[in-house]
Design an enzyme around this catalytic site. Structure first.
Site, PDB file in Angstrom:
ATOM      1  N   CYS A   1      73.048  25.915  -7.147  1.00  0.00           N
ATOM      2  CA  CYS A   1      72.914  25.046  -8.301  1.00  0.00           C
ATOM      3  C   CYS A   1      71.693  24.151  -8.186  1.00  0.00           C
ATOM      4  O   CYS A   1      71.226  23.848  -7.100  1.00  0.00           O
ATOM      5  CB  CYS A   1      74.134  24.150  -8.452  1.00  0.00           C
ATOM      6  SG  CYS A   1      75.640  25.066  -8.727  1.00  0.00           S
TER       7      CYS A   1
ATOM      8  N   GLY B   1      69.974  28.591 -10.195  1.00  0.00           N
ATOM      9  CA  GLY B   1      71.202  29.007 -10.868  1.00  0.00           C
ATOM     10  C   GLY B   1      70.889  29.572 -12.230  1.00  0.00           C
ATOM     11  O   GLY B   1      70.289  28.889 -13.063  1.00  0.00           O
TER      12      GLY B   1
ATOM     13  N   ASN C   1      75.637  20.055  -6.637  1.00  0.00           N
ATOM     14  CA  ASN C   1      75.076  21.159  -5.873  1.00  0.00           C
ATOM     15  C   ASN C   1      75.685  21.109  -4.470  1.00  0.00           C
ATOM     16  O   ASN C   1      75.583  20.097  -3.800  1.00  0.00           O
ATOM     17  CB  ASN C   1      73.547  20.997  -5.806  1.00  0.00           C
ATOM     18  CG  ASN C   1      72.862  22.000  -4.888  1.00  0.00           C
ATOM     19  OD1 ASN C   1      71.796  21.738  -4.370  1.00  0.00           O
ATOM     20  ND2 ASN C   1      73.466  23.149  -4.676  1.00  0.00           N
ATOM     21  N   GLY C   2      76.310  22.196  -4.072  1.00  0.00           N
ATOM     22  CA  GLY C   2      76.923  22.240  -2.743  1.00  0.00           C
ATOM     23  C   GLY C   2      78.313  22.826  -2.812  1.00  0.00           C
ATOM     24  O   GLY C   2      78.692  23.451  -3.804  1.00  0.00           O
TER      25      GLY C   2
ATOM     26  N   CYS D   1      69.873  22.450   5.289  1.00  0.00           N
ATOM     27  CA  CYS D   1      70.000  23.922   5.188  1.00  0.00           C
ATOM     28  C   CYS D   1      68.642  24.572   5.437  1.00  0.00           C
ATOM     29  O   CYS D   1      67.724  24.461   4.624  1.00  0.00           O
ATOM     30  CB  CYS D   1      70.515  24.307   3.799  1.00  0.00           C
ATOM     31  SG  CYS D   1      70.469  26.076   3.524  1.00  0.00           S
TER      32      CYS D   1
ATOM     33  N   TYR E   1      64.120  30.795   2.050  1.00  0.00           N
ATOM     34  CA  TYR E   1      64.311  31.661   0.894  1.00  0.00           C
ATOM     35  C   TYR E   1      64.554  30.947  -0.429  1.00  0.00           C
ATOM     36  O   TYR E   1      63.967  31.305  -1.444  1.00  0.00           O
ATOM     37  CB  TYR E   1      65.499  32.599   1.190  1.00  0.00           C
ATOM     38  CG  TYR E   1      65.908  33.487   0.056  1.00  0.00           C
ATOM     39  CD1 TYR E   1      65.146  34.597  -0.300  1.00  0.00           C
ATOM     40  CD2 TYR E   1      67.059  33.220  -0.679  1.00  0.00           C
ATOM     41  CE1 TYR E   1      65.526  35.412  -1.345  1.00  0.00           C
ATOM     42  CE2 TYR E   1      67.449  34.037  -1.732  1.00  0.00           C
ATOM     43  CZ  TYR E   1      66.677  35.129  -2.066  1.00  0.00           C
ATOM     44  OH  TYR E   1      67.042  35.931  -3.101  1.00  0.00           O
TER      45      TYR E   1
ATOM     46  N   CYS F   1      78.005  31.530   4.690  1.00  0.00           N
ATOM     47  CA  CYS F   1      77.751  30.104   4.465  1.00  0.00           C
ATOM     48  C   CYS F   1      78.926  29.503   3.714  1.00  0.00           C
ATOM     49  O   CYS F   1      79.403  30.092   2.747  1.00  0.00           O
ATOM     50  CB  CYS F   1      76.485  29.935   3.625  1.00  0.00           C
ATOM     51  SG  CYS F   1      76.178  28.220   3.163  1.00  0.00           S
TER      52      CYS F   1
ATOM     53  N   CYS G   1      70.832  22.831   9.806  1.00  0.00           N
ATOM     54  CA  CYS G   1      71.945  23.766   9.897  1.00  0.00           C
ATOM     55  C   CYS G   1      71.341  25.168   9.990  1.00  0.00           C
ATOM     56  O   CYS G   1      70.466  25.518   9.200  1.00  0.00           O
ATOM     57  CB  CYS G   1      72.831  23.681   8.651  1.00  0.00           C
ATOM     58  SG  CYS G   1      74.100  24.982   8.604  1.00  0.00           S
TER      59      CYS G   1
ATOM     60  N   CYS H   1      74.365  30.276   9.602  1.00  0.00           N
ATOM     61  CA  CYS H   1      74.440  31.686   9.203  1.00  0.00           C
ATOM     62  C   CYS H   1      73.742  32.590  10.221  1.00  0.00           C
ATOM     63  O   CYS H   1      73.943  33.795  10.226  1.00  0.00           O
ATOM     64  CB  CYS H   1      73.905  31.889   7.796  1.00  0.00           C
ATOM     65  SG  CYS H   1      72.410  30.996   7.440  1.00  0.00           S
TER      66      CYS H   1
HETATM   67  S1  SF4 Z   1      75.046  28.281   6.826  1.00  0.00           S
HETATM   68 FE1  SF4 Z   1      72.933  28.986   6.431  1.00  0.00          FE
HETATM   69  S2  SF4 Z   1      72.754  28.991   4.194  1.00  0.00           S
HETATM   70 FE2  SF4 Z   1      74.558  27.751   4.715  1.00  0.00          FE
HETATM   71  S3  SF4 Z   1      73.851  25.633   4.831  1.00  0.00           S
HETATM   72 FE3  SF4 Z   1      73.733  26.469   6.897  1.00  0.00          FE
HETATM   73  S4  SF4 Z   1      71.641  27.301   7.028  1.00  0.00           S
HETATM   74 FE4  SF4 Z   1      72.059  26.987   4.897  1.00  0.00          FE
END
Ligand code: SF4
Length: 467
Positions: free
Chosen positions: A5, A31, A105-106, A239, A245, A385, A436, A439
């Site tokens: 989003c 989105g 968003n989230g 993120c 990407y 994710c 983070c 993934c």
């Molecule tokens: S898991 Fe991957 S896509 Fe999800 S917030 Fe963490 S880095 Fe981003």
């Protein structure tokens, strides 16, 4: 893999909804399923929402009706709650103290528990979106001052949220304590704008001021901009996939340039995994900037071996698997005279299921490439994710259950190499601890006791009514 989003809020401009509309245009990549704007002129609230692209939902006459100096807007791909008219945001409710309009968003990871708690206490929820929860908490808490309500409510929410919420004559921009999703603040003339990405500020010639900090609520009203911090500090978890990407390359995310970060990923990839080749080419558009970096570092010429067809896809059928396959086939056309007899390095931003890459490699071979070496500007994706990006399940992520050699054979390339975790984190312009990368590692920065699914809030409810 889908983007999620984009949110925007404008305060203090006579054409607030027009700025929000232009900002949503810039955020369209976040989105494509639905869009909406809610505006307020000091007395009345106006709204226009619908399924489709921003250009499908808003006409000139709609924008004329969206009067006022305050507007909040949203573009959506559904990450919690299905793609129905009822789930289009911003979510608007009226109650005895005025109105609340929420753009989110989230993904709130404890949404099932919170929903059960609200329903047990008598709340009747109208949608199947996690975003609706905050509205009920705001209304249920009987303190007069919304400023004071935010911190205790935010401390109940787990996971990722960048909210832009209009409450009567004020905008509240709230970012979760981990800071998973971006949220920035800009100014144009005397008006303030908050938005998911800086490209939305550029669109309306707003000057970037700063980001909403993780764990901060920025309140914008007739007195200007003030800030409230959540008492509890948490480890940042920006993120990293925004940089790889999702975000637009002309945006600054988490205060740093996406374009330059992607180039730096490409350079690191070339250092880690050189290849004997005649040309480097990107998979447009998201692989373009990493390919630039790879070409610069390796001194192999960059060529555009694929040309993208921009005139495809209609948003309202976007969620369909059938159309997605169709789009893979028609989206990128190989340039035969560039590829014929050449040893090619193709730079991908990521590999999810592998099926899309396989189709592209087949097309390159048909166009005459003699060797194809694939280089990926991030490590293998092995875990889903839970923070607002619609990843496939672990089972569907090819790297979670195949070796790199097996993936190479499946895709049909001569060699396949991924950037290492250290290489990826080292290419960011902030300390690696700020991100983070769950993934890629499976190490989630928050407790995920029971992984929530996209339709977790629909399981016990009738959702057939508005289909
Ligand atoms: S898991 Fe991957 S896509 Fe999800 S917030 Fe963490 S880095 Fe981003």
């Amino acid at each position: 893999m889908k983007e999620y989003c984009g949110v925007i809020g404008v305060y203090g401009h006579k054409d607030a909804s027009k700025l929000a509309y232009l900002g949503l245009y810039a955020l369209q990549h976040r989105g494509e399923e639905s869009a909406g704007i809610i505006s307020f002129d000091g007395k009345k609230v106006f709204q226009r929402k619908g399924q489709g692209l921003v250009s499908d939902v808003f006409g000139e006459s709609d924008l004329k009706k969206l009067k006022g100096h305050l507007a909040v807007g949203h573009v959506r791909y559904s990450t919690t709650g299905s793609s129905t008219v009822k789930n289009v945001q911003p979510l608007l409710i009226n109650h005895k103290k005025g109105y609340i309009a929420v753009a989110h968003n989230g993904n709130i990871t404890n949404s099932v528990e919170l929903r059960n708690e609200l329903e047990d206490a008598g709340s009747i929820l109208q949608t199947t979106m996690d975003s609706e929860l905050i509205v009920h908490f705001l209304v249920r808490d009987h303190k007069n001052n919304y400023r004071e309500k935010i911190a205790p409510i935010a401390s109940r929410l787990e996971g990722a949220y960048s909210f832009v919420i209009a409450i009567n004559d004020a905008i509240y921009a709230i970012r979760d304590p981990h800071g998973f999703r971006p949220l920035c603040i800009g100014k144009v003339g005397g008006a303030y704008i908050v938005a998911s990405e800086t490209c939305a500020l550029d669109m309306v010639q707003a000057e970037y001021i700063r980001d909403v900090e993780p764990g901060e609520t920025v309140i914008i009203d007739k007195n200007g901009l003030t800030s409230v911090k959540l008492p509890e500090k948490k480890k940042h978890a920006f993120c990293i996939f925004e940089n790889i990407y999702f975000a637009r390359p002309d945006s600054n995310i988490f205060t740093k340039s996406v374009y330059l970060t992607r180039k730096s990923l490409g350079r690191a990839l070339a250092r880690e995994h050189p290849a004997e080749a005649d040309i480097v080419m990107p998979i447009p558009d998201s692989g373009t900037y990493a390919a630039l970096g790879y070409a610069e570092e390796s001194k192999i010429p960059l060529e555009m071996g694929f040309v993208r067809n921009h005139y495809i896809g209609r948003t309202f059928i976007q969620p369909s698997q059938l159309i997605r396959d169709f789009k893979v086939k028609v989206k990128l056309n190989p340039v035969r005279d560039v590829l014929k007899g050449k040893r090619v390095v193709i730079v991908e931003d990521s590999i999810v299921r592998g099926t899309t890459s396989r189709g592209r490699v087949r097309a390159l071979r048909q166009a005459g490439a003699s060797q194809i070496h694939m280089r990926v500007s991030c490590p293998p994706l092995i875990s889903p994710c839970f923070y607002g990006i619609d990843f496939p399940t672990k089972k569907e992520l090819i790297a979670s259950n195949h070796t790199i050699d097996q993936i190479r054979d499946f895709i049909g390339v001569d060699s396949l190499k991924y950037l290492s975790l250290e290489g990826m984190l080292g290419s960011m312009m902030q300390p690696k601890e700020e991100f983070c990368a769950a993934c890629f590692t499976g190490n989630y920065p928050t407790n995920i006791c029971k992984p929530p699914s996209k339709k977790a809030l629909e399981k016990t409810r009738c959702t057939g009514m508005d289909r």
